[in-house]
Design an enzyme around this catalytic site. Structure first.
Site, PDB file in Angstrom:
ATOM      1  N   LYS A   1      -5.934   5.896 -19.779  1.00  0.00           N
ATOM      2  CA  LYS A   1      -6.241   6.388 -21.582  1.00  0.00           C
ATOM      3  C   LYS A   1      -4.741   6.222 -22.424  1.00  0.00           C
ATOM      4  CE  LYS A   1      -9.524   7.739 -19.366  1.00  0.00           C
ATOM      5  NZ  LYS A   1     -11.333   7.150 -19.177  1.00  0.00           N
TER       6      LYS A   1
ATOM      7  N   TYR B   1     -13.049  16.799 -17.479  1.00  0.00           N
ATOM      8  CA  TYR B   1     -13.374  16.207 -17.681  1.00  0.00           C
ATOM      9  C   TYR B   1     -14.512  15.732 -16.604  1.00  0.00           C
ATOM     10  CZ  TYR B   1     -14.281  11.053 -15.822  1.00  0.00           C
ATOM     11  OH  TYR B   1     -15.041  10.137 -15.994  1.00  0.00           O
TER      12      TYR B   1
ATOM     13  N   ASP C   1      -3.622  18.357 -16.677  1.00  0.00           N
ATOM     14  CA  ASP C   1      -4.558  17.295 -16.861  1.00  0.00           C
ATOM     15  C   ASP C   1      -3.594  16.912 -18.094  1.00  0.00           C
ATOM     16  OD1 ASP C   1      -5.428  15.036 -17.268  1.00  0.00           O
ATOM     17  OD2 ASP C   1      -7.601  15.518 -15.551  1.00  0.00           O
TER      18      ASP C   1
ATOM     19  N   ARG D   1       0.791  -0.956   0.339  1.00  0.00           N
ATOM     20  CA  ARG D   1       0.011   0.174   0.212  1.00  0.00           C
ATOM     21  C   ARG D   1       0.416   1.087  -0.365  1.00  0.00           C
ATOM     22  NH1 ARG D   1      -1.566   2.323   4.554  1.00  0.00           N
ATOM     23  NH2 ARG D   1      -1.968   0.183   5.666  1.00  0.00           N
TER      24      ARG D   1
HETATM   25  C1  LIG Z   1      -8.983  13.569 -19.067  1.00  0.00           C
HETATM   26  C2  LIG Z   1      -9.320  12.586 -17.953  1.00  0.00           C
HETATM   27  N1  LIG Z   1      -8.837  12.815 -17.008  1.00  0.00           N
HETATM   28  C3  LIG Z   1      -8.923  12.481 -15.404  1.00  0.00           C
HETATM   29  C4  LIG Z   1      -9.783  11.098 -15.860  1.00  0.00           C
HETATM   30  C5  LIG Z   1     -10.319  10.412 -14.862  1.00  0.00           C
HETATM   31  O1  LIG Z   1      -9.313   8.899 -15.136  1.00  0.00           O
HETATM   32  P1  LIG Z   1      -9.880   7.136 -14.201  1.00  0.00           P
HETATM   33  O2  LIG Z   1     -10.984   7.483 -15.146  1.00  0.00           O
HETATM   34  O3  LIG Z   1      -8.666   6.506 -14.544  1.00  0.00           O
HETATM   35  O4  LIG Z   1     -10.213   7.221 -12.949  1.00  0.00           O
HETATM   36  C6  LIG Z   1     -10.254  10.878 -17.016  1.00  0.00           C
HETATM   37  C7  LIG Z   1     -11.794  10.007 -17.277  1.00  0.00           C
HETATM   38  O5  LIG Z   1     -12.017   9.269 -18.663  1.00  0.00           O
HETATM   39  C8  LIG Z   1     -10.338  11.663 -17.824  1.00  0.00           C
HETATM   40  O6  LIG Z   1     -10.981  11.889 -19.522  1.00  0.00           O
END
Ligand SMILES: Cc1ncc(COP(=O)(O)O)c(C=O)c1O
Length: 407
Positions: A210, A113, A185, A60
């Site tokens: 992704k 997102y 991000d 962990r």
């Molecule tokens: C741009 C972006 N940031 C963060 C996330 C969140 O990621 P996760 O689905 O791995 O929690 C996503 C999910 O689709 C995303 O498209």
């Protein structure tokens, strides 16, 4: 077992090229070690005695396979090892818990997102943390939203799903002046196509689910920073909340990472082609992709992106919501899924999928109309991707079947 068995992993990598760093698949082993970094599937690590200084004790807190991934993700941005999480949202949650306290304020781009918006609005607001959502394409809107309580500016560029861009360097200057950190991000571009830290950001945020993993096989998240104090706090939050990446998913992500530069460049080329072709279709009202930007946004794309613009585009149909809901039922090659970044081409109806929890008014303000579809272009033949979309268009607006578009 210790990662010490891979001593060259401790020395600076012989290359800073993303292609070379990724192809290695983690720290380099020595004579007799496996070429593929192993999955260390163990919760705990034995110690010689109470004074043991072994690197790993409990998975962990840290695990050799997870550490191998963290080193590579850090090296890609000339940073210390990243902190890897079970998902992208777990990474975002850790970042927010590490830097914010009750009474603090966040400035967040409006077009991020949907899960990021939900986290800030539904969970952080309840802890007394206020967020101002702004049009992050406008650097002055970010600057004007900053106040004495602002501790974090959070951007996603290109924005999701409108693909508009924010000026990372300008936001970093303004955030620093206000005493706030800038997080970007970078899930869509990855370090291959955009380096937020080089542009002045404090943290790069990733859903490795992704493009980094790239095969729709493993959830994951990561935070990359050059600030040792922040990295320490992030590791502390991860240990305290139990949000670490699993060894198996870290291993899958390392395998995916090996081909990331190759995939992303090829998928970006195909996305640019599909965007260009869709933009001249009569059934399509608008296409969003960085190569179609003009003026200051086009200049920003040239300045911030490293030679390609990513594999995600979005388009709005003249037939509006009805057309956008019908098209995914008619495609034969593209798949409807709440996902981007994989080797297969994926369609998403953002308003009813990724952004379903964002109130309709705010969704529209963020440019997510009910007629908008997001497309994550995969590794298939771009001609076939386009043909599939084009054959699905007419029924959605009740037109004749068009001729196949030519390149
Ligand atoms: C741009 C972006 N940031 C963060 C996330 C969140 O990621 P996760 O689905 O791995 O929690 C996503 C999910 O689709 C995303 O498209």
């Amino acid at each position: 077992m210790s990662i010490e068995r891979f001593p060259e992993g401790h020395s600076p990598s012989p290359s800073s090229s993303p292609e070379t760093l990724c192809a290695g698949g983690g720290p380099r082993g020595r004579d007799g070690d496996p070429l593929v970094f192993p999955i260390v599937q163990s919760t705990s690590f034995a110690r010689d005695g109470l004074d043991s200084r072994a690197e790993f004790a409990y998975s962990r807190v840290g695990n050799p396979t997870v550490t191998a991934l963290e080193r590579t993700l850090g090296e890609l941005e000339e940073a210390p090892p990243a902190v890897a999480f079970a998902t992208g949202l777990a990474a975002e949650t850790a970042l927010l818990l590490a830097v914010l306290r009750t009474g603090d304020h966040v400035v967040c781009g409006r077009a991020v997102y949907g899960g990021t918006t939900r986290l800030l609005q539904r969970l952080l607001a309840g802890l007394g943390i206020e967020t101002s959502f702004v049009d992050a394409t406008d650097a002055t809107a970010i600057e004007s939203a900053l106040c004495a309580r602002t501790r974090l500016v959070f951007l996603e560029t290109p924005a999701n799903p409108t693909l508009v861009l924010s000026d990372i360097a300008a936001a970093a200057r303004d955030a620093r002046r206000a005493g706030a950190l800038l997080a970007v991000d970078n899930t869509f571009q990855t370090a291959v196509l955009q380096r937020p830290l080089e542009l002045g950001a404090d943290v790069s945020v990733y859903s490795t689910t992704k493009f980094v993993e790239g095969h729709s096989a493993a959830l994951g998240g990561a935070l990359v920073s050059r600030d040792p104090g922040l990295l320490e706090r992030l590791s502390f939050v991860r240990k305290s909340t139990g949000a670490i990446q699993t060894p198996f998913n870290a291993w899958l992500t390392l395998q995916g990472l090996r081909t990331l530069p190759l995939r992303l460049r090829r998928q970006s080329e195909s996305a640019a082609y599909v965007a260009r072709q869709l933009a001249v279709r009569p059934e399509v009202a608008r296409v969003h992709y960085p190569t179609l930007l003009t003026g200051a946004q086009a200049e920003l794309a040239r300045r911030q992106h490293r030679g390609a613009h990513g594999a995600v585009l979005s388009f709005e149909l003249r037939g509006g919501a009805a057309a956008a809901r019908a098209l995914p039922t008619r495609v034969r090659l593209c798949r409807l899924a709440e996902h981007v970044g994989s080797v297969e081409t994926l369609l998403t109806h953002s308003a009813s999928m990724t952004h379903a929890d964002v109130p309709p008014d705010e969704r529209r303000q963020a440019g997510v109309s009910d007629g908008l579809l997001r497309l994550s272009v995969g590794l298939e033949d771009p001609e076939e991707i386009l043909r599939d979309l084009v054959q699905a268009l007419p029924a959605s607006v009740g037109e004749e079947a068009p001729c196949a578009a030519t390149r």
